[in-house]
Motif scaffolding. Structure first.
Motif, short mmCIF file in Angstrom:
data_model
loop_
_atom_site.label_atom_id
_atom_site.label_comp_id
_atom_site.label_asym_id
_atom_site.label_seq_id
_atom_site.Cartn_x
_atom_site.Cartn_y
_atom_site.Cartn_z
N ASP A 1 13.99 10.42 -5.32
CA ASP A 1 13.47 10.97 -4.06
C ASP A 1 12.01 11.38 -4.21
O ASP A 1 11.19 11.12 -3.32
CB ASP A 1 14.31 12.17 -3.62
CG ASP A 1 15.69 11.76 -3.12
OD1 ASP A 1 15.86 10.57 -2.78
OD2 ASP A 1 16.59 12.62 -3.08
N LYS A 2 11.69 12.03 -5.32
CA LYS A 2 10.31 12.46 -5.55
C LYS A 2 9.39 11.25 -5.75
O LYS A 2 8.25 11.25 -5.28
CB LYS A 2 10.24 13.39 -6.76
CG LYS A 2 10.74 14.80 -6.51
CD LYS A 2 9.84 15.53 -5.52
CE LYS A 2 10.29 16.97 -5.32
NZ LYS A 2 9.44 17.68 -4.32
N LYS A 3 9.89 10.24 -6.48
CA LYS A 3 9.08 9.05 -6.68
C LYS A 3 8.74 8.40 -5.34
O LYS A 3 7.60 7.98 -5.11
CB LYS A 3 9.83 8.06 -7.56
CG LYS A 3 9.88 8.43 -9.02
CD LYS A 3 10.62 7.38 -9.83
CE LYS A 3 10.67 7.74 -11.31
NZ LYS A 3 11.44 6.75 -12.10
N ILE B 1 6.14 10.50 -3.53
CA ILE B 1 4.81 10.32 -4.12
C ILE B 1 4.22 8.97 -3.72
O ILE B 1 3.04 8.87 -3.37
CB ILE B 1 4.88 10.46 -5.65
CG1 ILE B 1 5.15 11.91 -6.04
CG2 ILE B 1 3.57 9.97 -6.30
CD1 ILE B 1 5.39 12.13 -7.52
N GLU B 2 5.04 7.92 -3.73
CA GLU B 2 4.57 6.59 -3.34
C GLU B 2 4.08 6.59 -1.89
O GLU B 2 3.05 5.98 -1.57
CB GLU B 2 5.69 5.57 -3.52
CG GLU B 2 6.01 5.26 -4.98
CD GLU B 2 7.27 4.41 -5.12
OE1 GLU B 2 7.86 4.06 -4.06
OE2 GLU B 2 7.66 4.11 -6.26
N GLU B 3 4.82 7.27 -1.02
CA GLU B 3 4.42 7.33 0.38
C GLU B 3 3.11 8.09 0.55
O GLU B 3 2.24 7.71 1.34
CB GLU B 3 5.53 8.01 1.20
CG GLU B 3 6.79 7.16 1.32
CD GLU B 3 7.93 7.91 1.99
OE1 GLU B 3 7.79 9.15 2.17
OE2 GLU B 3 8.94 7.27 2.31
N LEU B 4 2.95 9.18 -0.21
CA LEU B 4 1.73 9.97 -0.13
C LEU B 4 0.54 9.21 -0.74
O LEU B 4 -0.58 9.30 -0.22
CB LEU B 4 1.91 11.31 -0.85
CG LEU B 4 2.88 12.29 -0.17
CD1 LEU B 4 3.13 13.48 -1.07
CD2 LEU B 4 2.34 12.74 1.18
N SER C 1 -4.47 7.68 3.20
CA SER C 1 -5.90 7.84 2.92
C SER C 1 -6.19 9.31 2.60
O SER C 1 -5.39 10.20 2.90
CB SER C 1 -6.73 7.41 4.12
OG SER C 1 -6.52 8.30 5.22
N ILE C 2 -7.36 9.55 1.99
CA ILE C 2 -7.78 10.91 1.69
C ILE C 2 -7.86 11.73 2.97
O ILE C 2 -7.46 12.90 3.03
CB ILE C 2 -9.14 10.93 0.98
CG1 ILE C 2 -9.03 10.32 -0.42
CG2 ILE C 2 -9.68 12.36 0.88
CD1 ILE C 2 -8.18 11.12 -1.39
N GLU C 3 -8.36 11.09 4.04
CA GLU C 3 -8.50 11.77 5.33
C GLU C 3 -7.13 12.20 5.87
O GLU C 3 -6.97 13.33 6.38
CB GLU C 3 -9.20 10.87 6.35
CG GLU C 3 -10.67 10.61 6.06
CD GLU C 3 -10.89 9.62 4.93
OE1 GLU C 3 -9.91 8.94 4.52
OE2 GLU C 3 -12.03 9.53 4.44
N ASP C 4 -6.15 11.29 5.77
CA ASP C 4 -4.80 11.61 6.26
C ASP C 4 -4.17 12.73 5.42
O ASP C 4 -3.49 13.61 5.95
CB ASP C 4 -3.90 10.37 6.23
CG ASP C 4 -4.27 9.36 7.31
OD1 ASP C 4 -4.96 9.77 8.27
OD2 ASP C 4 -3.87 8.19 7.19
N LEU C 5 -4.41 12.69 4.11
CA LEU C 5 -3.88 13.74 3.24
C LEU C 5 -4.53 15.09 3.56
O LEU C 5 -3.85 16.11 3.59
CB LEU C 5 -4.11 13.38 1.77
CG LEU C 5 -3.23 12.26 1.20
CD1 LEU C 5 -3.72 11.86 -0.18
CD2 LEU C 5 -1.77 12.69 1.15
N ASP C 6 -5.83 15.07 3.79
CA ASP C 6 -6.53 16.31 4.15
C ASP C 6 -5.94 16.91 5.42
O ASP C 6 -5.72 18.13 5.51
CB ASP C 6 -8.02 16.03 4.36
CG ASP C 6 -8.77 15.90 3.05
OD1 ASP C 6 -8.25 16.37 2.03
OD2 ASP C 6 -9.88 15.31 3.06
N ALA C 7 -5.67 16.04 6.40
CA ALA C 7 -5.12 16.51 7.67
C ALA C 7 -3.73 17.09 7.48
O ALA C 7 -3.38 18.14 8.05
CB ALA C 7 -5.08 15.37 8.69
N ALA C 8 -2.90 16.42 6.67
CA ALA C 8 -1.54 16.88 6.42
C ALA C 8 -1.54 18.20 5.65
O ALA C 8 -0.76 19.11 5.95
CB ALA C 8 -0.76 15.82 5.64
#
Length: 219
Positions: free
Chosen positions: A137-139, A142-145, A149-156
């Motif tokens: 589940d964690k793998k 992590i793959e989905e994250l 993009s960096i921008e999408d991660l920043d927003a999340a």
């Protein structure tokens, strides 16, 4: 005696210096691949001074460890940005875990409690750099994250941090309500006690004592 005092002072200074000191400049390099246990402190803090010998001892025992790192951050010096970024509001504050996502330590502050916690928790943890110890589940998570993009991660990240802030704000608001209610209840209680006393309770007790004494004298 003076020589002994000097030797002790030098030994104490050496022990203190042995604790890795983290700043924004060295944080990534010193914590890379580590599971950390960090003390955020201020030199003037009495509680910080009290726990310093135990923290120094613990840090020395973990010195050079492949995974675990016992370190500290001086929130009054170059480490201040790290304290601000991690929401440190009091001293000492202890945090642990993944260097990029620290958790609050809530355990005891004596050596035995700190040492046991370090032994139990300073182990490899699931992360992008340690996928082999992650469950399926964690793998997948992590793959989905990693696909974002960096921008999408920043927003999340910003969205989730807003939830943390909201939770803190809600807690403070409710505590303020409780404090106000407590004050109101105290004032109400005091008013009731004063009313009872003004009604003649003290005089009743005084008369009762006088009558009891008079009866005793008659016997």
């Amino acid at each position: 005696m003076k020589l002994s005092a000097t030797i002790l002072a030098l030994a104490a200074a050496t022990a203190s210096a042995a604790v890795p000191s983290l700043t924004p400049d060295n944080y990534d390099a010193m914590t890379d691949g580590k599971t950390v246990f960090i003390k955020f402190f201020a030199p003037w803090c009495g509680h910080c001074k009290k726990m310093a010998p135990d923290w120094e001892k613990l840090s020395g025992e973990w010195d050079g460890h492949e995974i675990g790192l016992i370190a500290e951050v001086d929130c009054t010096a170059d480490g201040k940005p790290l304290c601000d970024a991690n929401g440190v509001r009091g001293f000492p504050t202890l945090k642990y875990g993944d260097p990029t996502s620290l958790d609050d330590y809530q355990g005891g502050r004596d050596y035995d409690a700190l040492a046991k916690f370090a032994t139990d928790n300073l182990k490899p943890i699931c992360s992008p750099s340690n996928l082999d110890i992650c469950d399926d589940d964690k793998k997948k998570q992590i793959e989905e994250l990693m696909a974002k993009s960096i921008e999408d991660l920043d927003a999340a990240i910003e969205e989730e941090e807003k939830k943390l802030t909201a939770a803190e704000d809600d807690f403070k608001a409710e505590v303020e309500k409780l404090q106000k209610k407590y004050q109101e209840l105290m004032e109400e209680k005091d008013a009731k006690l004063a009313a009872v006393k003004d009604s003649g309770l003290g005089l009743m007790k005084s008369v009762k004592a006088a009558k009891a004494k008079a009866g005793s004298d008659e016997l």
